[in-house]
Design a protein around this motif. Structure first.
Motif, short mmCIF file in Angstrom:
data_model
loop_
_atom_site.label_atom_id
_atom_site.label_comp_id
_atom_site.label_asym_id
_atom_site.label_seq_id
_atom_site.Cartn_x
_atom_site.Cartn_y
_atom_site.Cartn_z
N THR A 27 -45.71 -21.55 65.50
CA THR A 27 -47.08 -21.95 65.23
C THR A 27 -48.07 -21.05 65.97
O THR A 27 -47.72 -20.38 66.94
CB THR A 27 -47.32 -23.40 65.66
OG1 THR A 27 -47.14 -23.49 67.07
CG2 THR A 27 -46.35 -24.34 64.95
N ARG A 28 -49.31 -21.10 65.52
CA ARG A 28 -50.35 -20.31 66.18
C ARG A 28 -50.57 -20.75 67.63
O ARG A 28 -50.71 -19.90 68.51
CB ARG A 28 -51.66 -20.40 65.40
CG ARG A 28 -52.79 -19.57 66.01
CD ARG A 28 -54.04 -19.61 65.15
NE ARG A 28 -53.79 -18.99 63.85
CZ ARG A 28 -54.72 -18.92 62.89
NH1 ARG A 28 -55.92 -19.44 63.09
NH2 ARG A 28 -54.43 -18.35 61.74
N LEU A 47 -47.90 -19.13 69.79
CA LEU A 47 -48.11 -17.70 69.96
C LEU A 47 -49.26 -17.43 70.93
O LEU A 47 -49.14 -16.59 71.84
CB LEU A 47 -48.41 -17.06 68.60
CG LEU A 47 -48.61 -15.54 68.60
CD1 LEU A 47 -47.39 -14.83 69.16
CD2 LEU A 47 -48.92 -15.05 67.19
N LEU A 48 -50.38 -18.14 70.77
CA LEU A 48 -51.51 -17.97 71.68
C LEU A 48 -51.15 -18.40 73.09
O LEU A 48 -51.56 -17.77 74.07
CB LEU A 48 -52.71 -18.77 71.17
CG LEU A 48 -53.36 -18.27 69.87
CD1 LEU A 48 -54.47 -19.22 69.44
CD2 LEU A 48 -53.91 -16.86 70.05
N ARG A 77 -48.13 -27.41 69.62
CA ARG A 77 -47.15 -27.28 68.53
C ARG A 77 -46.34 -28.56 68.34
O ARG A 77 -45.82 -28.84 67.27
CB ARG A 77 -46.22 -26.11 68.77
CG ARG A 77 -45.28 -26.30 69.95
CD ARG A 77 -44.51 -25.03 70.27
NE ARG A 77 -43.61 -24.67 69.21
CZ ARG A 77 -42.36 -25.12 69.13
NH1 ARG A 77 -41.91 -25.97 70.03
NH2 ARG A 77 -41.57 -24.74 68.15
#
Length: 279
Positions: free
Chosen positions: A108-109, A112-113, A276
């Protein structure tokens, strides 16, 4: 699992106290021997079988016991316990990444962030705290981070074994498997270390083996049998809080601005990655 996090948060402090005056290999072997003996009275309930002592169990024992404890212990020789606790707090990120790679969980974004932000925090700790300019501190920090990665591998790999064989049996068998090769290669170090330990150090070693290794491992593995690895890893956020506070209170460590800022950035990255779990 919260109790396990408090016990594990104290582990870097105990390790730092011991390795400043003793051989790290001897310290590892003695405390793991204590922990292994603590499981001995539970043998009638554990009953290792040929099926349970399988290649996956052997790999988990080597990765979770040798792969985590050896680099972590040697690394803490060169970095403060509080800083080591912050670096070990990256374990949830390794668990999440490995869950994506091997368990095919969704990338998920927020994850990653969170990884990018946590990495920025580690860089801040490294440069701001002078680690990057001190070869021994840089090597120590790298070893602690590698230990965190190996614990991530263990947490992902051991979860299906715990659900199949139970937390008690898996905790004991993986501990015994990981301790055995260490004993083979550390007899001289154990004798030397044992002869030089003070009564206080012996007490710390005993409590270390009983607390983080016995109680902590049991609670962690039991928790992994109830919740997904990636979500269980979120509780590891308590790790650095306990380590930093105990390092200051028990070892008199100094917490500078770089450690506070870098540690805060790491925790921010962890918090971002936790989103997430709610998607």
């Amino acid at each position: 699992m919260t109790v396990a996090m408090v016990l594990w948060g104290l582990a870097p402090v105990a390790t730092r106290f011991l390795v400043l005056t003793s051989d790290p290999l001897g310290v590892i072997a003695i405390r793991l021997s204590f922990a292994s003996l603590c499981f001995a009275p539970l043998l009638p309930w554990i009953k290792p079988t040929r099926e349970s002592v399988s290649w996956p169990m052997i790999v988990c024992g080597l990765v979770g016991i040798v792969g985590y404890n050896v680099p972590m212990t040697y690394g803490i020789q060169h970095v403060q316990a509080g800083l080591a606790g912050v670096l070990l707090a990256t374990e949830p990120l390794w668990i999440a990444v490995l869950s994506v790679v091997f368990l095919k969980e969704k990338l998920t974004r927020p994850l990653l962030l969170g990884l990018l932000v946590a990495f920025a925090g580690v860089v801040t700790l490294s440069v701001g705290g002078g680690i990057a300019f001190d070869p021994s501190m840089l090597a120590g920090a790298g070893l602690v981070l590698f230990g965190a990665f190996m614990w991530g591998v263990y947490s992902v790999a051991v979860a299906p074994l715990v659900r199949r064989f139970g937390a008690l049996r898996v905790s004991a068998v993986t501990l015994w498997i990981g301790t055995a090769p260490l004993l083979v290669f550390s007899v001289r170090a154990m004798v030397t270390t044992g002869s030089n330990l003070t009564p206080t150090a012996w007490l710390v070693l005993f409590l270390y083996g009983l607390g983080p290794h016995l109680v902590g491992m049991l609670l962690w593995n039991y928790g992994l049998s109830k919740v997904p690895s990636s979500r269980a890893g979120l509780l590891l956020n308590l790790y650095p809080v306990v380590s930093v506070a105990a390092g200051v209170a028990l070892l008199g460590e100094h917490v500078d601005a770089a450690t506070l800022i870098g540690g805060g950035i790491v925790l921010l990255g962890l918090a971002m990655s936790q989103l997430r779990a709610r998607e």
